[in-house]
Design a protein around this motif. Sequence first.
Motif, PDB file in Angstrom:
ATOM      1  N   SER A   1       0.835  -1.203   0.000  1.00 47.27           N
ATOM      2  CA  SER A   1       0.000   0.000   0.000  1.00 47.27           C
ATOM      3  C   SER A   1       0.870   1.253   0.000  1.00 47.27           C
ATOM      4  O   SER A   1       2.086   1.190   0.130  1.00 47.27           O
ATOM      5  CB  SER A   1      -0.902  -0.004   1.227  1.00 47.27           C
ATOM      6  N   ASP A   2       0.213   2.376  -0.109  1.00 51.01           N
ATOM      7  CA  ASP A   2       0.919   3.656  -0.230  1.00 51.01           C
ATOM      8  C   ASP A   2       1.451   4.100   1.136  1.00 51.01           C
ATOM      9  O   ASP A   2       0.665   4.419   2.031  1.00 51.01           O
ATOM     10  CB  ASP A   2      -0.037   4.694  -0.814  1.00 51.01           C
TER      11      ASP A   2
ATOM     12  N   GLN B   1       2.573   1.534   8.368  1.00 51.89           N
ATOM     13  CA  GLN B   1       1.352   2.125   7.807  1.00 51.89           C
ATOM     14  C   GLN B   1       0.529   2.818   8.893  1.00 51.89           C
ATOM     15  O   GLN B   1      -0.063   3.877   8.661  1.00 51.89           O
ATOM     16  CB  GLN B   1       0.489   1.040   7.152  1.00 51.89           C
TER      17      GLN B   1
ATOM     18  N   ARG C   1       7.532   7.554   4.295  1.00 52.69           N
ATOM     19  CA  ARG C   1       8.896   7.558   3.740  1.00 52.69           C
ATOM     20  C   ARG C   1       9.474   8.975   3.773  1.00 52.69           C
ATOM     21  O   ARG C   1      10.631   9.179   4.134  1.00 52.69           O
ATOM     22  CB  ARG C   1       8.860   7.020   2.314  1.00 52.69           C
TER      23      ARG C   1
ATOM     24  N   TYR D   1       4.083   6.436   1.142  1.00 52.90           N
ATOM     25  CA  TYR D   1       5.007   7.473   0.684  1.00 52.90           C
ATOM     26  C   TYR D   1       5.199   8.566   1.737  1.00 52.90           C
ATOM     27  O   TYR D   1       6.320   9.029   1.956  1.00 52.90           O
ATOM     28  CB  TYR D   1       4.504   8.086  -0.623  1.00 52.90           C
ATOM     29  N   ASN D   2       4.105   8.966   2.395  1.00 57.22           N
ATOM     30  CA  ASN D   2       4.220  10.030   3.404  1.00 57.22           C
ATOM     31  C   ASN D   2       5.124   9.610   4.558  1.00 57.22           C
ATOM     32  O   ASN D   2       5.921  10.404   5.059  1.00 57.22           O
ATOM     33  CB  ASN D   2       2.841  10.423   3.937  1.00 57.22           C
TER      34      ASN D   2
END
Length: 150
Positions: A2-3, A33, A8, A5-6
Motif C-alpha cells: 500500500s501507499d 502504515q 517515507r 510514501y508520506n
Amino acid sequence: MSDIYNQRVISASLLKCGVNRVWFDPERIPDIQNAISREDLRGLVEEGAIKAHQIKGVSRGRARVKTAKRSYGHCKGPGRHRGAAGARNPSKRQWIQKIRAIRKSLVEMRESGEIDRHIYRLFYRKAAGGQFRNVAHLKAQIEVLSGRMK
C-alpha cells in the motif's frame, strides 16, 4: 504494497537523508502504515524497523592497484604520456626546487660558520643568476674559492 510514501518522506527528514535511502523492514510494514505522526516514526527508527541505506561510494581499490604499479614503474610508458616534457614537469617548477635547495644549503653553511656573510651574499646572487646546477656544484665552487683564499 500500500501507499506509505508520506511515512517515507517523514522518515527521510528524521534520518536526515534522501527519500530513496530510506529502508523499511518488510515484516513491519503494517506498523509503519499505522504510524502517522513523526513521534510514531521516530519510535520505529529507534526500534530498527526504519533505517537509512549507506551512501554508495566509488571504490578506490582499482586506483590503489594502479598507483602501486606506477610506484615501481609500470603503466608509465609513452602511450600514457599526455603533454610534452615541459608540460609534465615545467621548467619553472624545476627552477623553484633547485633554487630553494641551494638557498637552504647556503643558509646552513652561513649559520654553521663554513662561510661568512660576504661570501654568502656573493654566492646567493650567483645562485639567483643560475650559475650553479645543484647543491653539489655550489659546494664544489665554495671549496674552490676557499682553496684560493688560503
